[in-house]
Design a protein around this motif. Sequence first.
Motif, PDB file in Angstrom:
ATOM      1  N   GLU A 181      19.161 -47.353  -5.830  1.00 37.60           N
ATOM      2  CA  GLU A 181      19.254 -48.750  -5.398  1.00 37.60           C
ATOM      3  C   GLU A 181      18.527 -48.886  -4.071  1.00 37.60           C
ATOM      4  O   GLU A 181      19.126 -49.095  -3.022  1.00 37.60           O
ATOM      5  N   THR A 223       7.624 -57.049  -8.160  1.00 36.72           N
ATOM      6  CA  THR A 223       9.029 -56.689  -8.352  1.00 36.72           C
ATOM      7  C   THR A 223       9.919 -57.475  -7.400  1.00 36.72           C
ATOM      8  O   THR A 223      10.995 -57.955  -7.794  1.00 36.72           O
ATOM      9  N   LEU A 238      17.072 -53.422  -4.706  1.00 37.27           N
ATOM     10  CA  LEU A 238      17.076 -53.490  -6.167  1.00 37.27           C
ATOM     11  C   LEU A 238      18.341 -52.803  -6.686  1.00 37.27           C
ATOM     12  O   LEU A 238      18.327 -51.612  -7.001  1.00 37.27           O
ATOM     13  N   ARG A 243      18.671 -54.776 -12.404  1.00 36.47           N
ATOM     14  CA  ARG A 243      17.450 -54.110 -12.869  1.00 36.47           C
ATOM     15  C   ARG A 243      16.978 -54.641 -14.223  1.00 36.47           C
ATOM     16  O   ARG A 243      15.786 -54.889 -14.421  1.00 36.47           O
ATOM     17  N   GLY A 264      15.659 -51.447 -17.631  1.00 37.56           N
ATOM     18  CA  GLY A 264      15.889 -51.286 -16.200  1.00 37.56           C
ATOM     19  C   GLY A 264      15.424 -49.943 -15.691  1.00 37.56           C
ATOM     20  O   GLY A 264      14.905 -49.831 -14.574  1.00 37.56           O
ATOM     21  N   ASP A 265      15.595 -48.908 -16.507  1.00 40.28           N
ATOM     22  CA  ASP A 265      15.126 -47.580 -16.107  1.00 40.28           C
ATOM     23  C   ASP A 265      13.603 -47.514 -16.086  1.00 40.28           C
ATOM     24  O   ASP A 265      13.015 -46.834 -15.240  1.00 40.28           O
ATOM     25  N   LEU A 268      12.681 -48.900 -12.835  1.00 40.90           N
ATOM     26  CA  LEU A 268      12.948 -47.976 -11.743  1.00 40.90           C
ATOM     27  C   LEU A 268      11.897 -46.878 -11.689  1.00 40.90           C
ATOM     28  O   LEU A 268      11.463 -46.466 -10.602  1.00 40.90           O
TER      29      LEU A 268
END
Length: 763
Positions: A181, A223, A238, A243, A264-265, A268
Motif C-alpha cells: 500500500e 494511476t 494506493l 486497487r 488489482g494485483d 500493483l
Amino acid sequence: MTSLTTTTGPTGDGPLVVNEVVGVPGGIGAEARAARADALDAWLRGLFPARAGIALVAVGGLGRRQCAPYGDLDLVLLHAGVPGIDELAASLWYPVWDAGLRLDHSVRTVPEALSVAQDDVKVALGLLDARHVAGDPDLADQLARTAADHWRRTAVRQLPGLREITATRWETHGELAFLLEGDLKEAAGGLRDVGILRAIATAGVTDALRPAVHAAHRRLLDTRDALHQQVGRRVDRLVAQERDGVAALLGLRAADAGGVIGDGDALLRRVAGDARTVSHALDDAWRAADRLRAGRHRTAGGRPLRRPVARDVVEQDGELVLARAAIGARPDPSLSLRVAAAAATTRLPIARATCEWLAAYCPPLPAPWPPAARAAFITLLGAGPGLVPAWETCDRYGLVDGWLPEWTRLRSLPQHNPVHRFTLDRHLVQAAYEASRHTRDVDRPDLLLLGAFLHDVGKGLPGDHSTVGAPLAEAVATRIGLPDDEAALIARLVRLHLLLPDVATRRDLSDPKTVAGVAERVGDTTTLDLLHGLVRADAAATGPAAWSDWKGRLVAELVARVRTALDTGVVPAPPAPDPALVAGPLPVVHLGEDRVSVAAADRRGLLATVAGCLALHRLEVISADAATVDGRALVQCRVQPRYGLAPDPIALRADLRRAVGGDVSVTQRLRGRALAARGQGAAPRVVWHREAATDAVLLELRAADAAGLLYRVACALDEAGAQVRAARISTLGGDVVDAFYLVGGWPPDADRARIEAAVLAAV
C-alpha cells in the motif's frame, strides 16, 4: 464553500466535472491532465486584474500541466514592488478557497523568490516548474530563466542536501516497488522522485530522463488520476480496497491465464515495475553527481584509476566494471554472479555499461551450475546489507531471470496478508539478508541462506505454499548444483518453515506429545537449528507484526525441548507448578512482567473469570494453563498490553482477587465490557484435532480478533461442560487461531456439535 462534485462516466472517461465552479474536467491520461491545466489557467486568468508589474506563476502540477483530478494549486504572485500587493493577493486567494480548491501560495518579487530558493532546495526545485499563467509574461519569464540558470550553477553544491532530504522521505514512506500500500507520490520510486530526476537533468549532471523513465512517469500519473477518480478526493496512497477499482478505470486486466493474480494485483505489479525504473534511474543520477563532485581519479598517464576487487572485477570511479581480460576472453557463465557477489560484498554499485554487457554477452548457466557460480550465489545471499541493492541492479537488467527462471513469476507478486510489508520477491531477498545474521548459529550457513531465499517460492500457486514450494525449491537446489541429500534438506526446510512458530504459538509446549511430534517431523538437530534460523529470518523480513519478544521466547522454548528429545531420546517432563501457587492462603495472585498467575479454591470457570478480568484491564492473553493441584485451581497466563500501556497493577490485583473469590460486581463489569466489542470479518470456524495432545482433545478456533474473545469462548466452553486445561492464542493481523485443550477423550459427534455451536455463538 462550494462543494466538489463528481459525475462518473464509463471506464476511461473519468469524472465529467471535478469542480463545478472552475469547470475542471476529470479523466485519466495526458490529455485529461492538460485539459485540467487549461481549465484552471482560464479560470485564474479571469480572476487576475489587468495591472502592470505583476504576474501569476504556477509551479507544481499546474506548472508542469500535470494536474491530478483533485490536486493542489501551487501559485506564486510575482510583482515588481507595486503598492497594494497584499490586497491584490487576497482578491486572488479567497476565490480559489471559495471554489473548494486546496492552495499553496506565496507573494514575492523575483529577487525574493531567488533568495528563498538559494536557502531552500525544495523551493529551488519548485521554481524549475515555474510557468506563466496571467499578467506580465516578461516578469514570469525572468523568474523562470533566472531560477533555472541559478540551479545549473549551484546544483552540484545543493545536491547533497537534496539527497539527504530525499533519504529522510524514503525512510518515512518506504519503497513503492515493494510496498503493498505505497504512496504514489512520496515513496521511493514515486512521482516526487521523478521531479528530482528532472532537476538533475536540468543541471546537466546526467541524462536522467530516459524514455523508460518518461513511460514509467506517465503510467504513475495515470494511476494517480484513476485513484483520485475512484476515491473522489485527493489521495496518493494506493490502498488494497481501491486497487481493483483503479485497475478497472485504467483498463488493466490480469494477464495470468491461470487466475493466480487478479486485476488489482496486475496494477500493483505495473506500479512496482514503474517505481523500480524511477528508483534505478535516480540511483544512477546520484552516482553521476557524486563522480562530478569528487572528480575522476586518474593515473599519472591520465587513464582512469582501476583497483581489482575480485576475479575479473575492478573498481573504477566508485563503480564496479569488468577487467579488460574478462571482456576480451570467452565469457564464463558464472561471470554475472561473480560480479553481483563482488558488488554485494564491497557495497559498490555495478556500472550500467557493465550490466548491459553482462545481459548481452554472458552465456546462460548450465545445469547443474559450476562450483564457481554456486559459490558466488551463496556469497551474494550472505553479503548482508549489500545484498538488496546488488540484487535489484541485477534484476533491473534481466540477469536474475537468467539465473532463476522462476523469478519472473515471483517478481512484484503481492502478498495479501496484513503482516507482510513487502511484495514476494523483495520478501525472499530480505529473508536471505536477515538469515545472514544467524549463519554462525548453524552448521550449514549456506543451506540456511538458500532455504531462507526459497522458503516462499510456492506462493502464488494453488495449494498450501509450503507443500507446493518444497519440490520447486528442491529443483532449484539441484539445478544450482547441490547434492541430492542437501537438495532434499532444502525441500524439507521449505515444507516445515512454519512448523516452529505454528506449534510454539498454538500448542501446549509442556505436553510431551507436542514435543515428540515436532521432533519426529524435524528428524535431527541440524535441521532444527536451520529451521530456527529460518523462522527468525522469515519473521524479520515479513514485518514488525510478525514477531515479538514473547513469540521469540516461545519458539526458543520449543527448540530447546525438541533438542533435548532429539539428543537424548527422552521427551522433557512438564515443568512443575510455581511453588508459591500451591502453598499459602487462597486466593493467590502474582503479577510478573508478562505473566499473571492465580490460585483459588477449585471450581469450574476459573479460567474464564481470569481471562475476562485481564480483558477488562486491556491485557491480551497469549497463552493460558489451567491445572488442579491438591484441591487448588491454578491458572497461569502469559499476557501483553493490548494497546501498549501496562495496566495499574494495584487495580488489576484487586480485581483478580475479588473476581476469583466470586465477587459478582466484577463479573458483571467484565461481562459487559468484553461482550461490547466483537470481531468482524469472515465467518469463524472450529477445527478439531484428535491426536494432538497426551490427555486432551484440541479444539481450534479461527476467527477475527476482538477484545474479550478468550473470556467469551472460555465461558461458552464452561457452560457446555468442557474443561479447559490449556489455551494458546495466536494472532495474525486481524485474525486469531485460538487452541483449547479440552480434558478427556474424543467426544461423541453430538457433544462435539453442541460444544462447537456454543463456541461459534460466543464469537
